[in-house]
Each structure stands twice: as C-alpha cells, then as structure tokens.
Design a protein around this motif. Structure first.
Motif, mmCIF file in Angstrom:
data_model
loop_
_atom_site.group_PDB
_atom_site.id
_atom_site.type_symbol
_atom_site.label_atom_id
_atom_site.label_comp_id
_atom_site.label_asym_id
_atom_site.label_seq_id
_atom_site.Cartn_x
_atom_site.Cartn_y
_atom_site.Cartn_z
ATOM 1 N N ALA A 39 21.767 75.149 37.119
ATOM 2 C CA ALA A 39 22.148 74.086 36.188
ATOM 3 C C ALA A 39 22.138 74.597 34.754
ATOM 4 C CB ALA A 39 21.206 72.895 36.338
ATOM 5 N N ALA A 40 21.136 75.400 34.406
ATOM 6 C CA ALA A 40 21.073 75.968 33.061
ATOM 7 C C ALA A 40 22.201 76.962 32.830
ATOM 8 C CB ALA A 40 19.722 76.646 32.840
ATOM 9 N N ALA A 41 22.602 77.677 33.875
ATOM 10 C CA ALA A 41 23.678 78.663 33.737
ATOM 11 C C ALA A 41 24.980 78.028 33.298
ATOM 12 C CB ALA A 41 23.873 79.402 35.063
ATOM 13 N N ALA A 42 25.172 76.759 33.672
ATOM 14 C CA ALA A 42 26.409 76.063 33.295
ATOM 15 C C ALA A 42 26.510 75.847 31.785
ATOM 16 C CB ALA A 42 26.497 74.724 34.020
ATOM 17 N N MET A 43 25.394 76.002 31.065
ATOM 18 C CA MET A 43 25.393 75.793 29.614
ATOM 19 C C MET A 43 25.758 77.058 28.839
ATOM 20 S SD MET A 43 24.541 72.744 30.127
ATOM 21 C CE MET A 43 24.513 72.145 28.438
ATOM 22 N N LEU A 44 25.872 78.197 29.529
ATOM 23 C CA LEU A 44 26.150 79.457 28.868
ATOM 24 C C LEU A 44 27.529 79.974 29.237
ATOM 25 C CD1 LEU A 44 22.785 81.434 29.323
ATOM 26 C CD2 LEU A 44 23.422 79.810 27.514
ATOM 27 N N ASP A 45 28.118 80.753 28.350
ATOM 28 C CA ASP A 45 29.335 81.485 28.665
ATOM 29 C C ASP A 45 28.947 82.806 29.323
ATOM 30 O OD1 ASP A 45 30.970 79.532 27.462
ATOM 31 O OD2 ASP A 45 30.663 80.429 25.481
ATOM 32 N N GLU A 46 29.754 83.257 30.267
ATOM 33 C CA GLU A 46 29.532 84.528 30.974
ATOM 34 C C GLU A 46 28.126 84.603 31.580
ATOM 35 O OE1 GLU A 46 30.434 87.799 28.321
ATOM 36 O OE2 GLU A 46 31.954 86.605 27.294
ATOM 37 N N PRO A 47 27.687 83.550 32.297
ATOM 38 C CA PRO A 47 26.319 83.554 32.817
ATOM 39 C C PRO A 47 26.143 84.515 33.981
ATOM 40 C CG PRO A 47 27.501 81.657 33.657
ATOM 41 C CD PRO A 47 28.423 82.329 32.679
ATOM 42 N N ARG A 48 24.949 85.051 34.072
ATOM 43 C CA ARG A 48 24.581 85.918 35.189
ATOM 44 C C ARG A 48 23.126 85.635 35.554
ATOM 45 N NH1 ARG A 48 22.240 91.029 36.007
ATOM 46 N NH2 ARG A 48 23.045 92.123 37.837
ATOM 47 N N LEU A 172 14.355 86.556 18.373
ATOM 48 C CA LEU A 172 13.522 85.354 18.362
ATOM 49 C C LEU A 172 13.327 84.841 19.785
ATOM 50 C CD1 LEU A 172 16.018 85.083 16.057
ATOM 51 C CD2 LEU A 172 14.482 83.306 15.239
ATOM 52 N N ARG A 173 12.212 84.104 19.986
ATOM 53 C CA ARG A 173 11.922 83.588 21.332
ATOM 54 C C ARG A 173 11.172 82.275 21.233
ATOM 55 N NH1 ARG A 173 9.078 87.698 25.100
ATOM 56 N NH2 ARG A 173 11.256 88.270 25.455
ATOM 57 N N VAL A 174 11.501 81.395 22.165
ATOM 58 C CA VAL A 174 10.741 80.168 22.404
ATOM 59 C C VAL A 174 10.196 80.234 23.826
ATOM 60 C CG1 VAL A 174 10.940 77.687 22.817
ATOM 61 C CG2 VAL A 174 11.990 78.675 20.810
ATOM 62 N N VAL A 175 8.929 79.831 24.007
ATOM 63 C CA VAL A 175 8.329 79.741 25.335
ATOM 64 C C VAL A 175 7.890 78.304 25.567
ATOM 65 C CG1 VAL A 175 6.525 80.559 26.898
ATOM 66 C CG2 VAL A 175 7.529 82.129 25.228
ATOM 67 N N LEU A 176 8.323 77.740 26.702
ATOM 68 C CA LEU A 176 7.988 76.371 27.067
ATOM 69 C C LEU A 176 7.379 76.335 28.465
ATOM 70 C CD1 LEU A 176 11.338 74.620 26.030
ATOM 71 C CD2 LEU A 176 9.255 74.760 24.673
ATOM 72 N N LEU A 177 6.532 75.341 28.709
ATOM 73 C CA LEU A 177 5.981 75.126 30.035
ATOM 74 C C LEU A 177 7.016 74.380 30.872
ATOM 75 C CD1 LEU A 177 3.521 75.228 31.971
ATOM 76 C CD2 LEU A 177 2.855 72.995 31.035
ATOM 77 N N ALA A 178 7.484 75.036 31.951
ATOM 78 C CA ALA A 178 8.500 74.419 32.804
ATOM 79 C C ALA A 178 7.899 73.705 34.006
ATOM 80 C CB ALA A 178 9.488 75.487 33.287
ATOM 81 N N THR A 198 13.294 72.649 38.957
ATOM 82 C CA THR A 198 14.444 73.391 38.448
ATOM 83 C C THR A 198 14.389 73.350 36.922
ATOM 84 O OG1 THR A 198 15.856 71.428 38.489
ATOM 85 C CG2 THR A 198 15.882 72.843 40.443
ATOM 86 N N ILE A 199 15.068 74.301 36.293
ATOM 87 C CA ILE A 199 15.041 74.377 34.836
ATOM 88 C C ILE A 199 16.027 73.377 34.245
ATOM 89 C CG2 ILE A 199 15.406 75.873 32.857
ATOM 90 C CD1 ILE A 199 12.886 76.444 34.593
ATOM 91 N N ASP A 200 15.505 72.493 33.414
ATOM 92 C CA ASP A 200 16.330 71.470 32.761
ATOM 93 C C ASP A 200 17.268 72.149 31.756
ATOM 94 O OD1 ASP A 200 17.392 69.386 31.299
ATOM 95 O OD2 ASP A 200 15.473 68.395 30.933
ATOM 96 N N PRO A 201 18.576 71.976 31.895
ATOM 97 C CA PRO A 201 19.511 72.609 30.952
ATOM 98 C C PRO A 201 19.239 72.226 29.502
ATOM 99 C CG PRO A 201 20.696 71.711 32.835
ATOM 100 C CD PRO A 201 19.284 71.236 32.950
ATOM 101 N N LEU A 202 18.740 71.002 29.268
ATOM 102 C CA LEU A 202 18.473 70.578 27.887
ATOM 103 C C LEU A 202 17.314 71.362 27.279
ATOM 104 C CD1 LEU A 202 18.949 66.692 28.017
ATOM 105 C CD2 LEU A 202 20.488 68.420 27.062
ATOM 106 N N MET A 203 16.354 71.777 28.101
ATOM 107 C CA MET A 203 15.273 72.614 27.586
ATOM 108 C C MET A 203 15.841 73.930 27.065
ATOM 109 S SD MET A 203 12.177 72.074 30.349
ATOM 110 C CE MET A 203 10.972 72.999 29.387
ATOM 111 N N VAL A 204 16.831 74.448 27.772
ATOM 112 C CA VAL A 204 17.444 75.722 27.379
ATOM 113 C C VAL A 204 18.272 75.550 26.114
ATOM 114 C CG1 VAL A 204 19.079 77.516 28.074
ATOM 115 C CG2 VAL A 204 17.430 76.612 29.737
ATOM 116 N N THR A 205 19.150 74.550 26.082
ATOM 117 C CA THR A 205 20.016 74.383 24.904
ATOM 118 C C THR A 205 19.216 73.951 23.672
ATOM 119 O OG1 THR A 205 20.589 72.149 25.647
ATOM 120 C CG2 THR A 205 22.089 73.928 26.251
ATOM 121 N N ASP A 206 18.199 73.106 23.869
ATOM 122 C CA ASP A 206 17.353 72.723 22.728
ATOM 123 C C ASP A 206 16.645 73.952 22.155
ATOM 124 O OD1 ASP A 206 18.078 70.106 22.975
ATOM 125 O OD2 ASP A 206 16.188 69.429 23.880
#
Length: 226
Positions: A39-48, A172-178, A198-206
């Motif tokens: 689900a998070a991969a859908a928020m990125l271009d060229e995801p792998r 730069l890096r952000v670390v969150l409790l998933a 599963t990883i919430d896509p909004l956590m990634v984009t935020d």
C-alpha cells in the motif's frame, strides 16, 4: 513388530508435518515484504519492495516528488523489559547543507538498536516549545543545525508513534512506531508476532513531507546566514 511399524508411521507423519510447516513459513516470509509495504509502495514513483539484509527487515525504495526515498521496516526484539517493536524508518538520502548531526529522540531508554543516537557524545538543551520527553544529541554542538528550526515540524512527535528525527550531512530520517508484538503471545511463547499489521501509506507520505519541509527550512536558514 507392530510397535516398529507404528513408530515408523509416527516419525513419517511428524516429518511431513515439519516439512509443511517449513514450507508455509517460507511462503509467509517471502510474501511479508509485499504484505507490509504494497500500500505504501503505491505512494512512490518507481517503487521497489524487497527483504532487507537482516532478518525482520523489509525495504521499499522509490521517488517521492522527485526525490529519492527509502522506507524500511525493522523488527526490534532486543529491547529489555519491553514488547518487541516494529519501527518504520523513512529516509530521504542525499547531500544536506549541515556540518554536524542533530538527532532528536523521543523517550530514549537504554540501548537503541535502530539508531546511532547512543553514540553521539553531546546532549543539547531543548528549545522551550519542544516536547518535554525529547532529547537532542549531536556530534558537534557548534556546527549542528539550530534546533529552533524544527519547532514547527514536531506534530508527529507529540504522540506515541513519533520516535526519532535525524538530520545529517548525508540526509534526513524520521522513525515512527508502526506496531508492537501481541502481548499475550509474546508473554507465553516469547514470539514477536505483529499480527496482520501493514504500513499506513499516510505515515510514509506524512514523514516524507516533513523531511522535505525540514530540508527547505534548513536550506533557507543556511542561505540566509552565508
């Protein structure tokens, strides 16, 4: 004779059960990266999406608004007297106009397996509007970014999920409790079972939007002071 036959049959049945269990576990491990990160991969271009080098680590790479992004999921089972944790590490690598590291860690307690925070030698006082349980460390207080620049970027760190904000010359890096392991299962079987998280896509984009905003503010500050 009958005992030997029964023993052989039981051994064969046990071997078959273990083999099926091993095959099932291998299939789950193979599918885990996509289950966690698709689900998070859908928020990125060229995801792998791939499994990481170490066990319990999964990696998503791609581009976000034109910048390289790395999203890593790390299972931390080393913490003492705490439930195993699933950490989401969102990184925007690349040259960054700072001369020293600034590491803001929320609620540090003992060894931090996913970060070099414990190795940084200098602890810096918090600006007055920072969360009270934040700790700032650096390798060079004279040349690190001004922590006050971060004041308007700390919304993610005022709840229980925000853990670390890291600024370095390399990115730069952000670390969150998933997620956290199931308490009952870990208490009885000592298994770090994170269920169907599963990883919430909004956590990634935020997180990525936060890193881009911090980068812009630091670059503006650096340009103004030069």
């Amino acid at each position: 004779m009958w005992q030997a036959i029964i023993g052989t049959a039981l051994a064969a049945a046990l071997a078959g059960l273990l083999a099926r269990h091993a095959i099932s576990a291998a299939r789950r491990r193979k599918a885990e990266p996509d289950r966690l990160l698709s689900a998070a991969a859908a928020m990125l271009d060229e995801p792998r999406v791939s499994a990481g080098i170490t066990a319990g680590t999964y990696v998503l790479t791609g581009r976000y608004k034109g910048r390289i992004a790395e999203v890593k999921v790390v299972a931390d089972t080393l913490a003492v007297r705490k439930l195993p944790s699933l950490w989401l590490m969102v990184t925007m690598p690349g040259p960054f106009p700072v001369r020293a590291t600034l590491d803001l860690m929320m609620r540090p307690a003992g060894f931090t397996s996913f970060s070099n925070f414990d190795d940084l030698p200098v602890t810096v006082s918090n600006p007055p509007d920072f969360p009270h349980d934040a700790v700032i460390r650096t390798d060079d207080a004279a040349h690190m970014p001004d922590p006050r620049i971060l004041s308007r970027h700390l919304a993610l760190f005022r709840g229980r999920h925000g853990k670390e904000l890291l600024l370095t010359p390399k990115g730069l890096r952000v670390v969150l409790l998933a997620g956290e392991a199931d308490r009952a299962r870990y208490g009885v079987l000592r298994q770090a079972d994170f269920g169907d998280v599963t990883i919430d896509p909004l956590m990634v984009t935020d997180s990525l939007d936060l890193l881009m905003a911090v980068r812009a503010d630091v670059e503006t500050s650096s340009a103004a002071s030069s």
